[in-house]
Design a protein around this motif. Structure first.
Motif, PDB file in Angstrom:
ATOM      1  N   ALA A  83     -20.805  20.753 -17.214  1.00 35.99           N
ATOM      2  CA  ALA A  83     -21.136  22.117 -16.788  1.00 35.99           C
ATOM      3  C   ALA A  83     -19.915  22.827 -16.214  1.00 35.99           C
ATOM      4  O   ALA A  83     -19.171  22.246 -15.415  1.00 35.99           O
ATOM      5  CB  ALA A  83     -22.245  22.083 -15.738  1.00 35.99           C
ATOM      6  N   PRO A  84     -19.671  24.088 -16.617  1.00 36.09           N
ATOM      7  CA  PRO A  84     -18.564  24.848 -16.025  1.00 36.09           C
ATOM      8  C   PRO A  84     -18.776  25.015 -14.520  1.00 36.09           C
ATOM      9  O   PRO A  84     -19.908  25.224 -14.064  1.00 36.09           O
ATOM     10  CB  PRO A  84     -18.639  26.205 -16.748  1.00 36.09           C
ATOM     11  N   SER A  85     -17.729  24.923 -13.770  1.00 44.16           N
ATOM     12  CA  SER A  85     -17.837  25.046 -12.328  1.00 44.16           C
ATOM     13  C   SER A  85     -18.009  26.507 -11.917  1.00 44.16           C
ATOM     14  O   SER A  85     -17.327  27.393 -12.440  1.00 44.16           O
ATOM     15  CB  SER A  85     -16.587  24.469 -11.655  1.00 44.16           C
ATOM     16  N   ASN A  86     -18.936  26.749 -10.992  1.00 47.13           N
ATOM     17  CA  ASN A  86     -19.113  28.118 -10.516  1.00 47.13           C
ATOM     18  C   ASN A  86     -17.949  28.570  -9.637  1.00 47.13           C
ATOM     19  O   ASN A  86     -17.873  29.736  -9.251  1.00 47.13           O
ATOM     20  CB  ASN A  86     -20.441  28.264  -9.764  1.00 47.13           C
ATOM     21  N   LYS A  87     -17.040  27.637  -9.323  1.00 46.16           N
ATOM     22  CA  LYS A  87     -15.831  28.013  -8.600  1.00 46.16           C
ATOM     23  C   LYS A  87     -14.804  28.630  -9.533  1.00 46.16           C
ATOM     24  O   LYS A  87     -13.894  29.328  -9.086  1.00 46.16           O
ATOM     25  CB  LYS A  87     -15.234  26.776  -7.911  1.00 46.16           C
ATOM     26  N   GLU A  88     -14.960  28.366 -10.822  1.00 49.35           N
ATOM     27  CA  GLU A  88     -14.017  28.879 -11.813  1.00 49.35           C
ATOM     28  C   GLU A  88     -14.184  30.379 -12.015  1.00 49.35           C
ATOM     29  O   GLU A  88     -13.212  31.103 -12.242  1.00 49.35           O
ATOM     30  CB  GLU A  88     -14.223  28.147 -13.139  1.00 49.35           C
ATOM     31  N   SER A  89     -15.428  30.849 -11.936  1.00 52.99           N
ATOM     32  CA  SER A  89     -15.709  32.276 -12.116  1.00 52.99           C
ATOM     33  C   SER A  89     -17.010  32.629 -11.409  1.00 52.99           C
ATOM     34  O   SER A  89     -17.964  31.853 -11.455  1.00 52.99           O
ATOM     35  CB  SER A  89     -15.818  32.612 -13.609  1.00 52.99           C
ATOM     36  N   PRO A  90     -17.078  33.786 -10.750  1.00 55.32           N
ATOM     37  CA  PRO A  90     -18.323  34.199 -10.085  1.00 55.32           C
ATOM     38  C   PRO A  90     -19.460  34.458 -11.073  1.00 55.32           C
ATOM     39  O   PRO A  90     -20.620  34.531 -10.674  1.00 55.32           O
ATOM     40  CB  PRO A  90     -17.918  35.481  -9.348  1.00 55.32           C
ATOM     41  N   SER A  91     -19.143  34.591 -12.352  1.00 56.84           N
ATOM     42  CA  SER A  91     -20.190  34.834 -13.355  1.00 56.84           C
ATOM     43  C   SER A  91     -20.790  33.546 -13.888  1.00 56.84           C
ATOM     44  O   SER A  91     -21.731  33.586 -14.677  1.00 56.84           O
ATOM     45  CB  SER A  91     -19.622  35.651 -14.517  1.00 56.84           C
ATOM     46  N   TYR A  92     -20.250  32.400 -13.461  1.00 58.86           N
ATOM     47  CA  TYR A  92     -20.798  31.112 -13.881  1.00 58.86           C
ATOM     48  C   TYR A  92     -21.879  30.691 -12.884  1.00 58.86           C
ATOM     49  O   TYR A  92     -21.670  30.733 -11.660  1.00 58.86           O
ATOM     50  CB  TYR A  92     -19.727  30.030 -13.931  1.00 58.86           C
ATOM     51  N   HIS A  93     -23.010  30.267 -13.376  1.00 60.80           N
ATOM     52  CA  HIS A  93     -24.094  29.814 -12.514  1.00 60.80           C
ATOM     53  C   HIS A  93     -24.584  28.455 -13.003  1.00 60.80           C
ATOM     54  O   HIS A  93     -24.956  28.315 -14.167  1.00 60.80           O
ATOM     55  CB  HIS A  93     -25.256  30.812 -12.520  1.00 60.80           C
ATOM     56  N   VAL A  94     -24.560  27.468 -12.114  1.00 60.10           N
ATOM     57  CA  VAL A  94     -25.012  26.121 -12.466  1.00 60.10           C
ATOM     58  C   VAL A  94     -26.372  25.887 -11.827  1.00 60.10           C
ATOM     59  O   VAL A  94     -26.521  25.978 -10.603  1.00 60.10           O
ATOM     60  CB  VAL A  94     -24.011  25.049 -11.986  1.00 60.10           C
ATOM     61  N   PHE A  95     -27.361  25.603 -12.649  1.00 59.31           N
ATOM     62  CA  PHE A  95     -28.715  25.355 -12.162  1.00 59.31           C
ATOM     63  C   PHE A  95     -29.062  23.885 -12.397  1.00 59.31           C
ATOM     64  O   PHE A  95     -29.070  23.416 -13.531  1.00 59.31           O
ATOM     65  CB  PHE A  95     -29.726  26.249 -12.892  1.00 59.31           C
ATOM     66  N   LYS A  96     -29.318  23.158 -11.323  1.00 58.44           N
ATOM     67  CA  LYS A  96     -29.682  21.752 -11.428  1.00 58.44           C
ATOM     68  C   LYS A  96     -31.207  21.642 -11.471  1.00 58.44           C
ATOM     69  O   LYS A  96     -31.891  22.021 -10.520  1.00 58.44           O
ATOM     70  CB  LYS A  96     -29.128  20.956 -10.241  1.00 58.44           C
ATOM     71  N   LEU A  97     -31.700  21.152 -12.581  1.00 54.03           N
ATOM     72  CA  LEU A  97     -33.140  21.051 -12.781  1.00 54.03           C
ATOM     73  C   LEU A  97     -33.685  19.845 -12.022  1.00 54.03           C
ATOM     74  O   LEU A  97     -33.338  18.702 -12.310  1.00 54.03           O
ATOM     75  CB  LEU A  97     -33.449  20.912 -14.277  1.00 54.03           C
ATOM     76  N   SER A  98     -34.535  20.110 -11.056  1.00 54.81           N
ATOM     77  CA  SER A  98     -35.134  19.036 -10.263  1.00 54.81           C
ATOM     78  C   SER A  98     -36.361  18.472 -10.975  1.00 54.81           C
ATOM     79  O   SER A  98     -37.027  19.185 -11.735  1.00 54.81           O
ATOM     80  CB  SER A  98     -35.540  19.564  -8.881  1.00 54.81           C
ATOM     81  N   PRO A  99     -36.682  17.208 -10.736  1.00 52.66           N
ATOM     82  CA  PRO A  99     -37.891  16.629 -11.338  1.00 52.66           C
ATOM     83  C   PRO A  99     -39.141  17.351 -10.845  1.00 52.66           C
ATOM     84  O   PRO A  99     -39.189  17.833  -9.706  1.00 52.66           O
ATOM     85  CB  PRO A  99     -37.876  15.167 -10.849  1.00 52.66           C
ATOM     86  N   LEU A 100     -40.133  17.443 -11.694  1.00 50.93           N
ATOM     87  CA  LEU A 100     -41.391  18.061 -11.302  1.00 50.93           C
ATOM     88  C   LEU A 100     -42.121  17.181 -10.293  1.00 50.93           C
ATOM     89  O   LEU A 100     -42.048  15.950 -10.361  1.00 50.93           O
ATOM     90  CB  LEU A 100     -42.289  18.256 -12.523  1.00 50.93           C
ATOM     91  N   PRO A 101     -42.840  17.785  -9.343  1.00 50.40           N
ATOM     92  CA  PRO A 101     -43.706  16.989  -8.475  1.00 50.40           C
ATOM     93  C   PRO A 101     -44.737  16.244  -9.313  1.00 50.40           C
ATOM     94  O   PRO A 101     -45.067  16.660 -10.439  1.00 50.40           O
ATOM     95  CB  PRO A 101     -44.373  18.045  -7.575  1.00 50.40           C
ATOM     96  N   LEU A 102     -45.242  15.136  -8.795  1.00 46.84           N
ATOM     97  CA  LEU A 102     -46.134  14.266  -9.553  1.00 46.84           C
ATOM     98  C   LEU A 102     -47.329  15.024 -10.127  1.00 46.84           C
ATOM     99  O   LEU A 102     -47.694  14.841 -11.296  1.00 46.84           O
ATOM    100  CB  LEU A 102     -46.613  13.111  -8.669  1.00 46.84           C
ATOM    101  N   LYS A 103     -47.938  15.891  -9.325  1.00 48.83           N
ATOM    102  CA  LYS A 103     -49.130  16.621  -9.780  1.00 48.83           C
ATOM    103  C   LYS A 103     -48.796  17.533 -10.956  1.00 48.83           C
ATOM    104  O   LYS A 103     -49.515  17.556 -11.971  1.00 48.83           O
ATOM    105  CB  LYS A 103     -49.717  17.439  -8.621  1.00 48.83           C
TER     106      LYS A 103
END
Length: 450
Positions: free
Chosen positions: A56-76
């Motif tokens: 993933a491109p680092s968001n420190k490289e450019s303010p237009s870069y956005h890194v979204f880390k997908l978290s696991p869904l809750p069990l339900k």
């Protein structure tokens, strides 16, 4: 290639576009592709999905870069999504005829289903990409997760010490082996192959686990490579070929019948009984043994034959009822880790001074009836000669109630972590002198007597 890039840039110059790159593995991918997809200030978007944080491109490289880390869904929510996908004809609801026993049957046969069911082969193939993309130094580390039971939360420090004992961790200048191994673990986490289970107050990962599906990948690859044997039932047959053996859930692989073995490692989990014949087999016949992890095993002694295991690097008796170590422990010239935490050990034999390669020594017992008492943790009584352990990097918890012992501790120049107890007032000057010599010390905990 240059002409193609120029042509694409010219075409996109007046376009507003959205481009999606799915499941990218190449770290240098973005560096190449961004040359062709110019930012024409028209609100275009580029989406990259990856299982590896390093891609993933680092968001420190450019303010237009956005890194979204997908978290696991809750069990339900995960269950709801599963039912909507699998039971579409039933309106997203699990049919009542699928009782608990049917689900258990499916779970028990998951490994064979992944290998033989044509509808699941794509899942196996996708998950295997993660393993195949690993550098050589991480493949063995990842396969080692198969030695632990399903859904088992693994202490990271324990895992790292096992990796080191197995020889998976290579030295790097300026770093300890623990530092290098910690980086290995971080890489596996960033590749989404290992899940973080617990972090401490400074954000350091303290425990981890692998998803059941990823664990099936480790078991499948381990079977192909004869990496390890996991014994989970009494019907398990241990052929002595595989170098690593994991005994789980009261399985009995009939070790008593083995007289010669290439086994280098034994780990035990969730067993109610360990026959004396098993211990005799381990210490008498497994001459090439390098790691023995009996954490939580119902054992109360270690045979004198332990001294025969010249190659042994790792011995854990944590959470056992072992009270004494035989004098032959001093013959283990290659032992690097001796974990006696929460055992009934309170004194080490004098022969311990012969363990010239010992790097990690830990032992204390907690009395829960004295939880709010300063002495609720009982330290380890160590005799003179501790100064011979010149490779020692971590020592806890040792009783330091005399000046001579503290002076000896000052000769342990490689110590990174030190925990001492029962320090007396008259030992203060010796303590200060000792600390001045410890240039590598990172952590120090002291408790004193009144």
């Amino acid at each position: 290639m240059k002409q193609l890039i120029n042509k694409l840039r010219q075409y996109l110059l007046e376009q507003r576009y959205v481009v999606v790159f799915d499941d990218i593995w190449n770290i240098s991918f973005w560096g190449h592709i961004k040359l062709a997809l110019l930012d024409n200030k028209k609100g275009s978007r580029i989406v990259i999905t990856t299982r590896s944080e390093s891609v993933a491109p680092s968001n420190k490289e450019s303010p237009s870069y956005h890194v979204f880390k997908l978290s696991p869904l809750p069990l339900k929510e995960a269950r709801e999504l599963f039912c909507k996908k699998v039971f579409q004809r039933e309106g997203g609801h699990c049919p009542p005829e699928l009782i608990a026993s049917e689900w258990c049957k499916f779970l028990d046969s998951l490994s064979s289903e992944l290998e033989s069911n044509p509808h699941l082969l794509d899942i196996t193939k996708i998950l295997s990409f993660s393993y195949q993309d690993l550098p050589c130094n991480l493949k063995a580390c990842f396969l080692y997760f198969g030695m632990f039971p399903e859904d088992y939360v693994i202490n990271c420090a324990r895992l790292i010490r096992l990796w080191i004992a197995e020889g998976f961790v290579k030295e790097k200048q300026g770093l300890t082996l623990e530092d290098v191994a910690q980086d290995y673990l971080s890489q596996l986490i960033h590749r989404s192959m290992v899940q973080v289970a617990k972090v401490d107050f400074v954000g350091k990962t303290r425990s981890c686990r692998v998803h059941d599906m990823m664990r099936e990948v480790t078991l499948s690859r381990s079977e192909e490579l004869n990496f390890c044997h996991v014994s989970k039932t009494n019907n398990s047959i241990f052929d002595g070929i595989r170098r690593r053996l994991s005994i789980q859930n009261n399985a009995n692989p009939h070790l008593e019948s083995i007289t010669s073995s290439k086994t280098r490692s034994i780990l035990i989990f969730r067993v109610d009984e360990v026959p004396n014949s098993f211990l005799t087999t381990c210490f008498a016949n497994f001459k090439l043994m390098k790691t023995m992890d009996f954490e939580g095993a119902p054992i109360d002694y270690i045979p004198e034959e332990v001294g025969n295991l010249f190659h042994l690097k790792y011995l854990s008796l944590r959470y056992t009822k072992v009270e004494n170590l035989p004098k032959s422990i001093g013959k283990l010239k290659n032992l690097e880790t001796l974990d006696l935490k929460y055992s009934l050990m309170f004194e080490l034999p004098v022969e311990i001074s012969g363990l010239s390669k010992l790097r990690y020594l830990a032992a204390y017992f907690e009395n829960n009836d004295m939880e709010y008492n300063i002495n609720f943790q009982r330290g380890l009584k160590i005799h003179t000669g501790i100064g011979c352990l010149q490779s020692l990097e971590k020592l806890f918890k040792s009783e330091a109630n005399n000046t001579a012992l503290i002076t000896e501790l000052g000769s342990l120049g490689q110590l990174r972590k030190l925990v001492i107890s029962k320090l007396k007032r008259e030992c203060g000057i010796a303590l200060c002198t000792m600390l001045m010599k410890m240039s590598h010390l990172r952590s120090l905990t002291i408790s004193a007597t009144i």
